[in-house]
Each structure stands twice: as C-alpha cells, then as structure tokens.
Design an enzyme around this catalytic site. Sequence first.
Site, PDB file in Angstrom:
ATOM      1  CD  GLN A  77       3.028  21.193 -37.421  1.00 47.03           C
ATOM      2  OE1 GLN A  77       3.388  22.242 -37.889  1.00 47.03           O
ATOM      3  NE2 GLN A  77       3.884  20.253 -37.132  1.00 47.03           N
ATOM      4  CG  HIS A 130       6.654  21.241 -39.380  1.00 49.31           C
ATOM      5  ND1 HIS A 130       6.416  21.336 -38.043  1.00 49.31           N
ATOM      6  CD2 HIS A 130       7.921  21.704 -39.544  1.00 49.31           C
ATOM      7  CE1 HIS A 130       7.471  21.825 -37.430  1.00 49.31           C
ATOM      8  NE2 HIS A 130       8.410  22.040 -38.327  1.00 49.31           N
ATOM      9  NE  ARG A 160       7.701  24.084 -33.022  1.00 48.73           N
ATOM     10  CZ  ARG A 160       8.686  23.672 -33.838  1.00 48.73           C
ATOM     11  NH1 ARG A 160       8.803  24.187 -35.056  1.00 48.73           N
ATOM     12  NH2 ARG A 160       9.535  22.740 -33.460  1.00 48.73           N
ATOM     13  CG  ASN A 220      16.056  20.827 -38.065  1.00 46.39           C
ATOM     14  OD1 ASN A 220      16.326  21.685 -37.244  1.00 46.39           O
ATOM     15  ND2 ASN A 220      15.011  20.028 -37.948  1.00 46.39           N
TER      16      ASN A 220
HETATM   17  P1  NDP Z   1      18.164  29.022 -31.297  1.00 45.23           P
HETATM   18  O1  NDP Z   1      17.983  28.586 -29.892  1.00 45.23           O
HETATM   19  O2  NDP Z   1      19.529  29.000 -31.899  1.00 45.23           O
HETATM   20  O3  NDP Z   1      17.642  30.503 -31.493  1.00 45.23           O
HETATM   21  C1  NDP Z   1      16.477  30.970 -30.922  1.00 45.23           C
HETATM   22  C2  NDP Z   1      16.637  32.447 -30.718  1.00 45.23           C
HETATM   23  O4  NDP Z   1      15.387  32.986 -30.329  1.00 45.23           O
HETATM   24  C3  NDP Z   1      17.648  32.788 -29.617  1.00 45.23           C
HETATM   25  O5  NDP Z   1      18.583  33.714 -30.137  1.00 45.23           O
HETATM   26  C4  NDP Z   1      16.755  33.399 -28.545  1.00 45.23           C
HETATM   27  O6  NDP Z   1      17.345  34.435 -27.848  1.00 45.23           O
HETATM   28  C5  NDP Z   1      15.662  34.004 -29.386  1.00 45.23           C
HETATM   29  N1  NDP Z   1      14.476  34.354 -28.622  1.00 45.23           N
HETATM   30  C6  NDP Z   1      13.853  33.621 -27.671  1.00 45.23           C
HETATM   31  N2  NDP Z   1      12.804  34.296 -27.220  1.00 45.23           N
HETATM   32  C7  NDP Z   1      12.755  35.468 -27.871  1.00 45.23           C
HETATM   33  C8  NDP Z   1      11.894  36.584 -27.824  1.00 45.23           C
HETATM   34  N3  NDP Z   1      10.886  36.629 -26.959  1.00 45.23           N
HETATM   35  N4  NDP Z   1      12.139  37.627 -28.663  1.00 45.23           N
HETATM   36  C9  NDP Z   1      13.183  37.592 -29.503  1.00 45.23           C
HETATM   37  N5  NDP Z   1      14.037  36.550 -29.598  1.00 45.23           N
HETATM   38  C10 NDP Z   1      13.822  35.506 -28.784  1.00 45.23           C
HETATM   39  O7  NDP Z   1      17.166  28.136 -32.161  1.00 45.23           O
HETATM   40  P2  NDP Z   1      17.114  27.894 -33.740  1.00 45.23           P
HETATM   41  O8  NDP Z   1      17.458  29.160 -34.422  1.00 45.23           O
HETATM   42  O9  NDP Z   1      17.861  26.677 -34.110  1.00 45.23           O
HETATM   43  O10 NDP Z   1      15.562  27.539 -33.896  1.00 45.23           O
HETATM   44  C11 NDP Z   1      14.573  28.512 -33.590  1.00 45.23           C
HETATM   45  C12 NDP Z   1      13.194  27.883 -33.652  1.00 45.23           C
HETATM   46  O11 NDP Z   1      12.898  27.501 -34.979  1.00 45.23           O
HETATM   47  C13 NDP Z   1      13.057  26.570 -32.847  1.00 45.23           C
HETATM   48  O12 NDP Z   1      12.818  26.804 -31.476  1.00 45.23           O
HETATM   49  C14 NDP Z   1      11.889  25.917 -33.527  1.00 45.23           C
HETATM   50  O13 NDP Z   1      10.676  26.356 -32.939  1.00 45.23           O
HETATM   51  C15 NDP Z   1      11.963  26.447 -34.963  1.00 45.23           C
HETATM   52  N6  NDP Z   1      12.393  25.386 -35.881  1.00 45.23           N
HETATM   53  C16 NDP Z   1      11.573  25.038 -36.916  1.00 45.23           C
HETATM   54  C17 NDP Z   1      11.906  24.003 -37.750  1.00 45.23           C
HETATM   55  C18 NDP Z   1      11.042  23.628 -38.907  1.00 45.23           C
HETATM   56  O14 NDP Z   1      11.183  22.521 -39.447  1.00 45.23           O
HETATM   57  N7  NDP Z   1      10.142  24.495 -39.354  1.00 45.23           N
HETATM   58  C19 NDP Z   1      13.126  23.213 -37.547  1.00 45.23           C
HETATM   59  C20 NDP Z   1      13.994  23.747 -36.511  1.00 45.23           C
HETATM   60  C21 NDP Z   1      13.602  24.760 -35.688  1.00 45.23           C
HETATM   61  P3  NDP Z   1      18.513  34.278 -26.812  1.00 45.23           P
HETATM   62  O15 NDP Z   1      19.070  32.900 -26.959  1.00 45.23           O
HETATM   63  O16 NDP Z   1      19.447  35.361 -27.247  1.00 45.23           O
HETATM   64  O17 NDP Z   1      17.892  34.476 -25.486  1.00 45.23           O
END
Ligand code: NDP
Length: 390
Positions: free
Chosen positions: A314, A333, A285, A147
């Site tokens: 939630q 959400h 989140r 998603n």
């Molecule tokens: P990804 O794993 O593709 O991307 C997460 C990114 O966050 C990675 O590039 C990671 O960095 C980066 N990251 C982690 N920690 C840090 C930090 N401290 N500072 C900066 N960047 C950081 O996940 P998605 O993009 O698919 O999803 C992200 C989040 O969105 C999920 O974990 C979830 O919490 C939320 N979400 C919400 C939904 C909703 O319905 N509202 C649905 C789906 C997701 P790197 O990998 O480069 O280390």
Amino acid sequence: MAKVLCVLYADPVDGYPTSYARDDLPRIDQYPGGQSTPTPQGTDFTPGHLLGSVSGELGLRRFLESRGHTLVVTSDKDGAGSVFDRELPDADVVISQPFWPAYLTAERITRARNLKLAITAGIGSDHVDLDAAIAHDVTVAEVTYCNSISVAEHVVMMTLSLVRNYLPAHQWVLDGGWNIADCVARSYDVEGMNVGTVAAGRIGLAVLRRLKPFDVRLHYTDRHRLPESVENELGLTFHASAAEMVPHCDVVTINAPLHPETEGMFDDDLIATMKRGAYLINTARAKICDLDAVDRALRGGHLAGYAGDVWYPQPAGPDHPWRTMPHHGMTPHISGSSLSAQARYAAGTREILESWLDGTPIRDEYLIVDKGTLAGTGAHSYSTTAQARS
Ligand code: NDP
C-alpha cells in the site's frame, strides 16, 4: 524530550477541506461489550474534521509541542531517502496508520536506535515486524475497537453491493444507459444465502450481528469459540477451520489479523473448495489472500466477486492486477478511516501517548507487544513466527 514521527496519508488533491458535508458526529461513549471509547485528558481537534491526513496531524501538534516534544509529520514513507527513513534513526515514537502504512521492517527497527513505542492509529499492527519489536523491546500499541464497527459496516455494504451487482448498475447510470437486463444478469438476493466469517472478533461478530436481519444462514470459524448464548442468539454454525467452513458458504468475509497463521490462507487450493459463484470479501489484510489466486478465480469464473479495501503493498501501484480483475468492488484502504473513526483513533493515539509520556500503564486492550513479548490484545489475537512454527 521525545521525538514523535508520524506518517499519515496525503491531503485531498484539491487541498485540506474548508467545510464538511455534516456538522457533527453521533456521540458514542462505549463499544459493544462495554469497552469505553478513548479517554484522553484532552483533545485539540473538532470531531468530524479530517485528522488522518498530513494537515490533520491527528490533532497532536499543540499537545506534544506544549510539553516540549517534537512532532514530525510526513506522508513520504517508502524507500531510502524518504522523509520517514531520514527521520527514523533518532525517533522515540513512530505513529502510522494501516491505510498508509510506514512499514517498520526488522532492518528499520534495527536502525531506529531510540525507538521505544510504535503506535498504530487504527487497528492491525502487521506493518510492524513484531518479532523484531519483541527482540528490540519496542512497545507496539493500537487503538483497539476504534474502527471495528466502521469496517463491519463496510463489509455489509460490500456484500450487498457484490451480490446485488450494484457497482455495474450504477456505472450504467453514469454512462447514460437504461440497460436493465445488463444490470440484473448478475444480480441476486442475499436472503437465504450462507454467509461465513473467518474470525468472529470485534469486526467479525459485528458483521454477523448486522447480517442477521437479512435472513441469511450464518457460519463462523475462529481460534476460540463464541459463548453458546451468542451462537444461539444469532443461529451460528461453528466450523473448526476455514477449510471446513468455506465449501458451505455463498459469501465468505475475512476478519482475522494478518499473522503467520493467516498469511496466504486463501490460496488456489482453498479457493477451489469454495462454491462456484461464491463471493469473497476481505477488509482484513491483503496478504491473507494469494493475489494471483484471487485474480485467477475471478477471471476463470469460480468466484462471482471479490471486494475489500486492503492491498499489498500500500499504496497499490497503477498496474496492480486487482485494479482490473473482473467483478471486483475494491476501494483504496478506507473502511476504517471514516471521519467518525478518525475522531476515535486520534483520541486513542493521544491517550496512548499521554500514558507513555506520563509513565502510566497503557490500557491492556491497546497493547500488542510490551516488555519483549506479545501482550494484551496482541497475546490474544496474534502469533509470532516461532509460535506459528510450533
Ligand atoms: P479482533 O482482535 O477483535 O479479532 C480478531 C479475531 O481473529 C479474533 O477473534 C482472533 O481469534 C481471530 N483469529 C486470529 N487468528 C485466527 C485464525 N488463524 N483463524 C481464525 N480466526 C483467527 O480484531 P478486529 O475484529 O477488530 O480486527 C480484525 C482485523 O481486521 C485487524 O487485525 C486488521 O487486520 C483488520 N482491520 C482492517 C481495517 C480496515 O480499515 N480495513 C480496520 C481495522 C481492522 P481469538 O482472539 O479468538 O484467538
């Protein structure tokens, strides 16, 4: 035989749908970057139907029962005496969704003596205590990418809605008014603004790509830098931290997972460094933002708007301050639970179950915790409490 305990949100108040607004979904076989959409051996549902609520059962019942397994589905998830708590001690598998999270705390994981697999039917496994899952050798898996684009579309919608003051203007129409000055007194163009994302993973990068045609200046921060070719293609400015990035931005969107490094990141101090009149969009989140700091910044006028769909806890109670703070565009959400997304995460949940039941490897990109350590996507994007302290 396995007992699968599945926690889903409740059916619509007027009952499980008997008809739908549209007849089909676009067919998507690959995500950006080439990862294939879920590839289960089969499915027992109609794509486009409501699968994420209790009656939808993620389309899993026939599959599990035909193999002799037990499926328990409930939305009653909170507190001692809930169906979830009652059924947990002998469950082998727990399935939960971030939209209606069954919080798998350390205490619950200790009590779930048979638990071997926790599946997130979606993305974001922070409702599972990952330290406890590691300690108890529980595999944690999620349907990576299912998603991400759904959420990116929601972020773009919320950015435009806030900046252009869409929701109050729509309210004037519902109220029978024609109050143009009231509608436009807080309405701006996005064009030319500086927009920054905290994290440029699957969602963050998709947001950047979708906003590029609006002729904005794009910024990002992430733990790992994007390839130079992508930075050049999108004209991105990289910042080493959120603290360095946010003072430059008119719009900040948060797209990082919740883990010990990101929890509480947007507190009074960080928000104070944002431009007066900036907008903050958080579909990642809730706990990445300090609840009261956001409320204060809106009431005090430092932030011009806040939108998102993630809350803590939630479901949010009726008195949650984010329901009544000014200039917000919150929804429950929902961004990752469109009917389009549900078809993917139901299929992905089935794929993970098939692998686990057949004793074949779960796709590496779906793994968060495995064999007592962060694994797959989890090893890349999450941190344990110990890692955050070191
Ligand atoms: P990804 O794993 O593709 O991307 C997460 C990114 O966050 C990675 O590039 C990671 O960095 C980066 N990251 C982690 N920690 C840090 C930090 N401290 N500072 C900066 N960047 C950081 O996940 P998605 O993009 O698919 O999803 C992200 C989040 O969105 C999920 O974990 C979830 O919490 C939320 N979400 C919400 C939904 C909703 O319905 N509202 C649905 C789906 C997701 P790197 O990998 O480069 O280390």
